[in-house]
Scaffold this active site. Structure first.
Site, PDB file in Angstrom:
ATOM      1  N   GLU A   1       0.783  -1.229   0.000  1.00  0.00           N
ATOM      2  CA  GLU A   1       0.000   0.000   0.000  1.00  0.00           C
ATOM      3  C   GLU A   1       0.818   1.285   0.000  1.00  0.00           C
ATOM      4  OE1 GLU A   1      -3.485   0.357  -0.025  1.00  0.00           O
ATOM      5  OE2 GLU A   1      -3.449  -1.764  -0.544  1.00  0.00           O
TER       6      GLU A   1
ATOM      7  N   SER B   1     -54.087 -28.530  35.023  1.00  0.00           N
ATOM      8  CA  SER B   1     -54.096 -28.746  36.472  1.00  0.00           C
ATOM      9  C   SER B   1     -52.928 -28.063  37.171  1.00  0.00           C
ATOM     10  CB  SER B   1     -54.075 -30.244  36.774  1.00  0.00           C
ATOM     11  OG  SER B   1     -55.228 -30.868  36.239  1.00  0.00           O
TER      12      SER B   1
END
Length: 791
Positions: free
Chosen positions: A99, A466
């Site tokens: 770069e 229940s």
């Protein structure tokens, strides 16, 4: 001597030259002044480079278990911020070669590079070289937009010069290496190393370092996973540049350039699979922080220990398989493995894996898994041989229902052997809490989150059946009833104008006991007693009592069917309600997130739940943040705890006592009409859990598939792990509780020397004062006397 004059043409050109020079310098001065003032004004529009001192990288949201195992990661950007001194020198050299090889010598702008880019643009009309330095890329990525204009480029240059004046080269490079996009949703060099090679930076080889350094130029073009050829070209270019610049020698270059690249999609870095928990936490964080939750780099620690979550998942899957295997094999006909089909296409759902049958014999099935490994399935392990499905000839030498090349489902058993299986048709859920604090200990919302992400533990609206009766009994105790109160268990007809026909509720076994004590009625889950209790205490009081346990009004119907659990609630709500029976009578609030840290490890949230006050351990507990609201008295809590323990010791849940061998287990089975829902809600020590099984489409589970048969085994399997090394908790009566020796048939006192009585607990003042009448001697029928009398 006469003065000699210059020829007119010569004087003209000389004068013209002076004017041209004057005009040129005037123009130059004007342009310079214009440029100066333009740049001066432009500089006022530039962002403050001081922002770079306080950069907060957008990092994903991470969710952890209570024991700090990563269970979820959310966010588009994969980033692992890293300090410059943690980046290997050769990795830095690779980036500089690719770069900006003069990064450490230029002032932020490489004028030669800019001139080359400008010349390229003028001669070809194409922008093939950007001339951007690393500093300019930092300016663009952190401070500017992505627009491609000359004005932005000029701003980029000005900012780069400013950045170089204020920050060191290493500071600039660190910003670059952490920010740059590397493809595959990876940002920064450390994330790229993990994404492409599954390694940390210091584990990368030279050829891998060069590959990563080549990515920023065009991550989509040079992606080694998506475009291997172009990626190799770029990698080799970086290696040549490193050789030319002296960063590597010829031997290193030759070895690296001849190395095949091994970049690949890496497996997830999730350390423990708990997707229902991760998704619950994600939703809570998004509610708290909005979409910023995905980028703030938050580390979220949940209350869920991985050991208990794994136990919950295993318990749920095992219970569903047990239920499924009771109802036969649905695997016919089998899908065929097609010619050319990859083994990688074979699926895995929950604890089930697809396999391709390779051979079938009289003793076993041989099969191949997706990873090309082979397994054997003994016919002895096949669960359907006793289920009435013998017509499929399981175990027969000519077992034609399974043939080579069939795709079958298999799973591994606890002894590591394999069995034929199928994806259960029913679904289930389990929710577990710390009864003292409300901390969630486990959530299993279904057989497999990736098969169905619907979280039945938190989102479902199922009738508790229940399992709701204890709340009716609580209200009854508060209204003056006792465990010894006698209620008639007999048929009843209820007229309801809203119904087309009268309601004739029945007990599950369609048998009736007549006058029955409350303790026996709850132990045996007798429907008619619950309905008569609700009639006696009144609907308003029953509703108010249920809402004290955390139920909302909309969950509770205002009809007598409420006594049989005709409302709705998910397992997590049921677990929180039952926690009141476990913790002394306090309403705790379930919570999942224990602690949140920001990207730097600073604590930004710490849970401070309202806790139950332990009556037997107040002196040792000093960390209570605040006290949860008491919703039932100590005395009522004690009686309900006693009644619910009796359900396990002598009632519909005795399987739990048999399997776990403890005396402190308590809870209640739940079964709804036509067995559409099967529940067990229970607790021991400080752990409360609710287990549920049913079909998503409300299809009946089948005859006999009650809470005690279908759901209780799930609860037991989970509690085996949850209660390991946990001592039993004794049930100690608080002040205000007395005992009396009574006749269980009528609830009245008996002389302690009398046989057939039981000791029962009462809230002081409600114990019986009258004695039971002596038992009448039974008339013995004398058939011989009858014959003599009649004839």
């Amino acid at each position: 001597m006469p003065i000699r004059k210059e020829p007119k043409p010569k004087r003209f050109f000389k004068s013209l030259f002076k004017w041209l020079v004057f005009i040129f310098f005037t123009f130059l001065l004007s342009v310079s002044a214009a440029c100066y003032f333009f740049l001066l004004e432009l500089s006022k529009e530039l962002p403050d480079i001081g922002q770079l001192e306080h950069v907060q990288y957008q990092t994903p949201l991470k969710i952890y278990s209570q024991d700090k195992l990563l269970i979820g990661q959310f966010g588009e950007k994969r980033r692992i911020p890293i300090a410059i001194d943690q980046v290997p020198r050769q990795q830095i050299n690779a980036f500089l070669a690719a770069e900006d090889d003069r990064f450490y010598t230029h002032p932020g702008v490489d004028y030669k590079g800019l001139l080359r880019a400008a010349n390229q643009l003028l001669t070809t009309g194409k922008k093939t070289q950007g001339g951007s330095t690393i500093t300019m890329q930092v300016a663009r990525n952190f401070l500017l937009s992505k627009e491609k204009t000359f004005l932005r480029k000029l701003k980029e240059i000005l900012l780069s010069l400013q950045i170089e004046q204020r920050y060191s080269k290493d500071q600039i490079l660190e910003l670059y290496l952490n920010k740059i996009y590397m493809g595959q949703r990876a940002y920064g060099v450390a994330a790229a190393a993990q994404t492409y090679y599954g390694k940390s930076l210091n584990e990368l080889k030279l050829y891998q370092q060069a590959m990563i350094a080549g990515l920023p130029k065009a991550p989509s073009v040079y992606n080694p996973i998506a475009n291997k050829e172009r990626a190799l070209e770029r990698r080799n270019y970086v290696l040549r540049r490193m050789l030319e610049l002296g960063h590597i020698n010829t031997s290193e270059y030759d070895q690296a350039i001849n190395s095949p690249d091994d970049a690949a999609i890496q497996p997830t870095n999730i350390q423990f699979n708990a997707p229902f928990i991760a998704e619950m936490a994600r939703q809570e964080l998004v509610e708290k922080y909005g979409d910023d939750a995905y980028t703030l780099g938050l580390n979220v620690y949940t209350t869920v220990p991985s050991r208990l979550q794994a136990a919950a998942d295993h318990a749920l899957q095992s219970a569903l398989h047990e239920y499924d295997e009771r109802h036969g094999y649905r695997g016919l006909p089998h899908k065929k493995f097609k010619t050319g089909q990859s083994l990688a296409t074979l699926k895995a759902i929950g604890d089930c894996r697809q396999a391709v049958v390779s051979a079938v014999s009289a003793t076993q099935i041989s099969a191949t898994l997706s990873d090309d490994s082979s397994v054997s399935i003994s016919w002895q392990n096949v669960p359907w041989k006793q289920s009435g499905f013998s017509k499929i000839r399981i175990g027969a030498a000519n077992a034609s229902f399974i043939q080579p090349n069939d795709i079958v489902w298999i799973r591994q058993l606890a002894d590591q052997s394999w069995t034929l299986t199928q994806i259960p048709a029913a679904e289930g859920a389990l929710a577990a809490l710390n009864a003292q604090t409300g901390a969630i200990l486990a959530i299993s919302g279904g057989f497999d989150f990736y098969h169905s992400g619907y979280n039945r533990a938190t989102q479902s609206k199922r009738q508790p059946g229940s399992g709701f009766k204890p709340f009716i009994y609580t209200a009854a105790l508060e209204k003056g009833f006792t465990p010894a109160s006698i209620i008639n268990d007999a048929p009843i007809v209820i007229q309801d104008p809203s119904l087309e026909n009268d309601w004739r509720p029945e007990n599950y076994n369609r048998k009736y006991l007549g006058p029955t004590a409350l303790r026996v009625a709850l132990r045996q889950s007798i429907n008619l007693v619950s309905i008569r209790l609700l009639q006696d205490i009144g609907m308003p009081y029953a509703l108010e009592t249920a809402m004290r346990f955390g139920f909302s009004r909309e969950q509770l119907p205002s009809t007598l069917s409420l006594a049989l659990g005709s409302g709705y609630a998910p397992p997590l709500r049921m677990a929180a309600a039952y926690a009141v029976f476990a913790n002394g009578g306090f309403l705790i609030k379930p919570y999942l997130i224990e602690r949140i840290e920001d990207h730097a490890g600073n604590e930004v949230f710490q849970a401070k739940p309202a806790e139950a006050v332990c009556r037997d351990c107040q002196e040792t507990v000093v960390t209570v943040n605040k006290t949860a609201p008491r919703v039932i008295s100590e005395q009522t809590h004690f009686l309900m705890n006693s009644l619910l323990r009796d359900v396990v010791q002598n009632g519909t849940a005795t399987l739990a006592k048999q399997k776990l061998g403890r005396n402190d287990l308590a809870g209640k089975t739940g079964t709804t009409n036509e067995q559409r829902d099967a529940w067990f809600n229970g607790f021991a020590a400080d752990i409360v859990a609710s287990a549920w099984i049913g079909f998503d489409n409300l299809h009946p589970l089948g005859k006999g598939e009650t809470g005690g048969k279908a759901a209780l085994p799930m609860w037991i399997e989970f509690m085996k792990t949850a209660l390991e090394n946990t001592p039993e908790t004794a049930l100690t009566p608080p002040a205000g509780i007395v005992q009396a020796y009574i006749n269980p048939r009528d609830g009245l006192l008996l002389n302690q020397n009398s046989s057939g009585g039981i000791w029962e607990y009462f809230i002081e003042g409600t114990q019986p004062t009258a004695y039971s009448a002596p038992k009448e001697p039974e008339f013995e029928f004398d058939e011989e006397w009858l014959q003599e009398t009649l004839f």
